[in-house]
Design a protein around this motif. Structure first.
Motif, PDB file in Angstrom:
ATOM      1  N   PRO A 288       0.818  -1.218   0.000  1.00 47.42           N
ATOM      2  CA  PRO A 288       0.000   0.000   0.000  1.00 47.42           C
ATOM      3  C   PRO A 288       0.852   1.269   0.000  1.00 47.42           C
ATOM      4  N   LEU A 289       2.131   1.149  -0.340  1.00 46.53           N
ATOM      5  CA  LEU A 289       3.050   2.284  -0.290  1.00 46.53           C
ATOM      6  C   LEU A 289       3.065   3.033  -1.615  1.00 46.53           C
ATOM      7  N   ILE A 290       3.254   4.343  -1.525  1.00 45.43           N
ATOM      8  CA  ILE A 290       3.412   5.197  -2.709  1.00 45.43           C
ATOM      9  C   ILE A 290       4.703   5.978  -2.528  1.00 45.43           C
ATOM     10  N   ALA A 291       5.602   5.876  -3.502  1.00 39.37           N
ATOM     11  CA  ALA A 291       6.860   6.627  -3.481  1.00 39.37           C
ATOM     12  C   ALA A 291       6.690   7.881  -4.344  1.00 39.37           C
ATOM     13  N   VAL A 292       7.094   9.024  -3.811  1.00 43.63           N
ATOM     14  CA  VAL A 292       6.892  10.308  -4.500  1.00 43.63           C
ATOM     15  C   VAL A 292       8.190  11.107  -4.482  1.00 43.63           C
ATOM     16  N   VAL A 293       8.587  11.595  -5.658  1.00 46.42           N
ATOM     17  CA  VAL A 293       9.722  12.514  -5.777  1.00 46.42           C
ATOM     18  C   VAL A 293       9.165  13.824  -6.331  1.00 46.42           C
ATOM     19  N   ALA A 294       9.457  14.937  -5.655  1.00 48.91           N
ATOM     20  CA  ALA A 294       8.834  16.221  -6.030  1.00 48.91           C
ATOM     21  C   ALA A 294       9.850  17.360  -5.970  1.00 48.91           C
ATOM     22  N   PRO A 295      10.662  17.542  -7.026  1.00 46.81           N
ATOM     23  CA  PRO A 295      11.556  18.707  -7.057  1.00 46.81           C
ATOM     24  C   PRO A 295      10.738  19.990  -7.192  1.00 46.81           C
ATOM     25  N   ALA A 296      11.219  21.054  -6.598  1.00 47.23           N
ATOM     26  CA  ALA A 296      10.527  22.346  -6.670  1.00 47.23           C
ATOM     27  C   ALA A 296      10.722  22.964  -8.047  1.00 47.23           C
ATOM     28  N   GLU A 297       9.666  23.588  -8.549  1.00 42.84           N
ATOM     29  CA  GLU A 297       9.766  24.276  -9.849  1.00 42.84           C
ATOM     30  C   GLU A 297      10.902  25.296  -9.830  1.00 42.84           C
ATOM     31  N   GLU A 298      11.056  25.975  -8.711  1.00 41.87           N
ATOM     32  CA  GLU A 298      12.102  26.996  -8.591  1.00 41.87           C
ATOM     33  C   GLU A 298      13.484  26.398  -8.817  1.00 41.87           C
ATOM     34  N   ASP A 299      13.720  25.207  -8.275  1.00 44.90           N
ATOM     35  CA  ASP A 299      15.020  24.552  -8.461  1.00 44.90           C
ATOM     36  C   ASP A 299      15.175  24.022  -9.881  1.00 44.90           C
ATOM     37  N   VAL A 300      14.096  23.451 -10.429  1.00 46.82           N
ATOM     38  CA  VAL A 300      14.154  22.859 -11.771  1.00 46.82           C
ATOM     39  C   VAL A 300      14.494  23.921 -12.808  1.00 46.82           C
ATOM     40  N   PHE A 301      13.871  25.111 -12.656  1.00 46.06           N
ATOM     41  CA  PHE A 301      14.039  26.155 -13.667  1.00 46.06           C
ATOM     42  C   PHE A 301      15.088  27.199 -13.294  1.00 46.06           C
ATOM     43  N   ALA A 302      15.808  26.984 -12.181  1.00 43.03           N
ATOM     44  CA  ALA A 302      16.780  27.996 -11.727  1.00 43.03           C
ATOM     45  C   ALA A 302      17.868  28.237 -12.778  1.00 43.03           C
TER      46      ALA A 302
END
Length: 512
Positions: A288-302
């Motif tokens: 029942p586990l969900i793995a999530v990776v969520a980079p910030a838009e600010e970091d992605v587009f810096a």
């Protein structure tokens, strides 16, 4: 073959030169084309630059998605592998606990039967066998406390109520046997010989295991990576905040997307800290586990923003300079064209009267003669001479004489108003008028109007005296299609002028 190649090269060079000459002439005739062309080129280059930068943004976003998918895959694989190993240990514990002979064995041998080496893995808080009342009856580390009951735990209640629940992953809890360590439980049901509920096989996994797994992942300064149960309960998160562990994000719109699909990606604000992130997630198989990776838009587009600001700023600056130079060139060319036009006008204009000069008159006579011969139309010429001008000039001076010439020129120009007609200063006090497509009668009418117009003006050349200026006009008309020449026509007009002079001046004389 060589000769043919050389010939083609010569033709190509000639064509290029012709194009260049045509372009130069076009710009010369329309100097603002340089400014418009420069602006268009600068706009096109800026548009291409900004399109490229926009594509770079899309590439940065795509790279972030690909990287996040890879990280999610790694986390999911690690979790799936470890849960599978732990589940095998649980199966072994259940098999051992359900065998009555196990409980007749000596303690050490029973421990070896119930708990395999996997239960000693790092971050495993403990392995336990609970009876139907929730008491620990076997422990990997002999943590037996008769006073501790675990029948209120969600993992116990779930196994007790549902024989088919299988592997159950609990919510985070504080351990009652290990000093309050934060853990989750993996459990399987133990049945009695008659199939009734007989207890639970439990593996307690410390939350540090999940945090250690997430700490290996770099998602940028403001990025986040977390593991959540499919009901929205947060198990681990980076950046770590203890109060967030065990909290629920089930009501978050972002989690609803995760719960509805096996995997995916979207952009939204985090329900925990409000930072806008690019969420990429996947459900861990068989859990029942969900793995999530969520980079910030600010970091992605810096980095993209830094390059875009630099490239965009340089493009705008250079484009502005290019446009400025183009328009400066355009205005410079415009000034040059106006200066050239003024030179042409001055070269074709009598400086005193502003009428056309002798050169223009000669060219125009030839043009109109050829046109009249082609069209078969009549052509008339007038010679206008100021009467007694030399005497007037000698008496009142050249300045007064110039004023008279200017006034006479204005009178003639006010009468001869068709665009095809030409009024020119022939020389001294003489003026010539070219009247294309004009009959002898028409020329005579115009000549008489000129005479009357000049006679009507008054010239004051002394404070107590007033005089009238008069002119004599000679008219000549012919049909060029029937022969003759321009010089002959002019000679006829000059002869008629002398006739008018001989007849007493201030009159018109015509001949054909």
């Amino acid at each position: 073959m060589t000769g043919r190649v050389l010939s083609l090269r010569r033709r190509w060079r000639k064509a290029v030169r012709r194009c260049a000459a045509a372009l130069t002439q076009a710009v010369g005739r329309h100097p603002f084309l340089a400014g418009i062309a420069g602006t268009a080129v600068a706009t096109a280059m800026a548009s291409l630059t900004f399109l490229t930068l926009y594509d770079g943004r899309a590439d940065a976003l795509l790279h972030a998605h690909e990287t996040s998918e890879n990280l999610v895959s790694l986390v999911s694989s690690d979790l799936a592998r470890n849960v599978e190993i732990y589940d095998l240990s649980l199966h072994s514990m259940v098999d051992g606990a359900q065998n009555p002979q196990t409980w007749k064995l000596p303690t050490e041998l029973r421990q070896a039967v119930l708990f395999d080496r996997a239960t000693t893995a790092a971050y495993l808080g403990g392995a336990y066998v609970l009876d139907a009342g929730g008491r620990v009856i076997a422990s990997q580390r002999d943590e037996l406390d008769p006073s501790v009951r675990l029948d209120d735990r969600d993992y116990f209640v779930a196994q007790q109520r549902n024989p088919d629940v299988g592997l159950f992953v609990s919510h985070p809890f504080r351990s009652r046997l290990r000093g309050g360590n934060l853990s989750i439980g993996l459990t399987r049901r133990i049945n009695g010989p008659d199939g009734a509920f007989a207890g639970v096989a439990l593996l307690a996994i410390r939350i540090e295991y999940f945090q250690h797994l997430l700490d290996k992942i770099n998602t940028g300064k403001a990025g986040s990576v977390f593991i959540v149960l499919d009901d929205g309960t947060l198990l681990a998160r980076k950046p770590y905040t203890e109060e967030a562990i065990g909290s629920s994000i089930a009501k978050s719109p972002t989690f609803m997307l995760m719960a509805s699909r096996a995997e995916g990606s979207y952009v939204a604000k985090s329900a925990v800290d409000g930072v806008r992130r690019i969420f990429t997630y996947a459900h861990v198989p068989s859990t029942p586990l969900i793995a999530v990776v969520a980079p910030a838009e600010e970091d992605v587009f810096a980095e993209w923003r830094r390059r875009s600001l630099l490239a965009g700023g340089l493009t705008l600056a250079l484009g502005a300079v290019f446009v400025l130079v183009s328009w400066l060139l355009a205005f410079t060319l415009q000034g040059k064209v106006e200066a050239q036009a003024e030179l042409v006008r001055l070269a074709a204009t009598d400086p005193l009267t502003g009428l056309s000069n002798r050169r223009v008159l000669d060219n125009r006579l030839d043009e109109e003669w050829l046109r009249a011969r082609r069209n078969g139309s009549a052509m008339s010429v007038l010679f206008v001479d100021v009467d007694y001008f030399k005497k007037f000039n000698d008496t009142y001076g050249h300045a007064a004489g110039d004023e008279v010439l200017i006034a006479v020129a204005e009178c003639i120009a006010s009468v001869v108003r068709r665009s095809v007609d030409l009024v020119a200063r022939y020389g001294g006090e003489e003026f010539a008028v070219v009247l294309p497509e004009t009959s002898a009668q028409g020329a005579l009418v115009i000549a008489e109007k000129i005479r009357k117009k000049v006679q009507a003006i008054s010239v004051f050349y002394e404070p107590d005296a007033q005089g009238s200026v008069t002119v004599s006009v000679g008219c000549a008309t012919c049909l060029p299609a029937q022969g003759g020449s321009v010089s002959g026509l002019m000679a006829q007009a000059d002869a008629q002028l002398y006739v008018a002079k001989s007849a007493g001046r201030n009159r018109v004389s015509a001949g054909a």
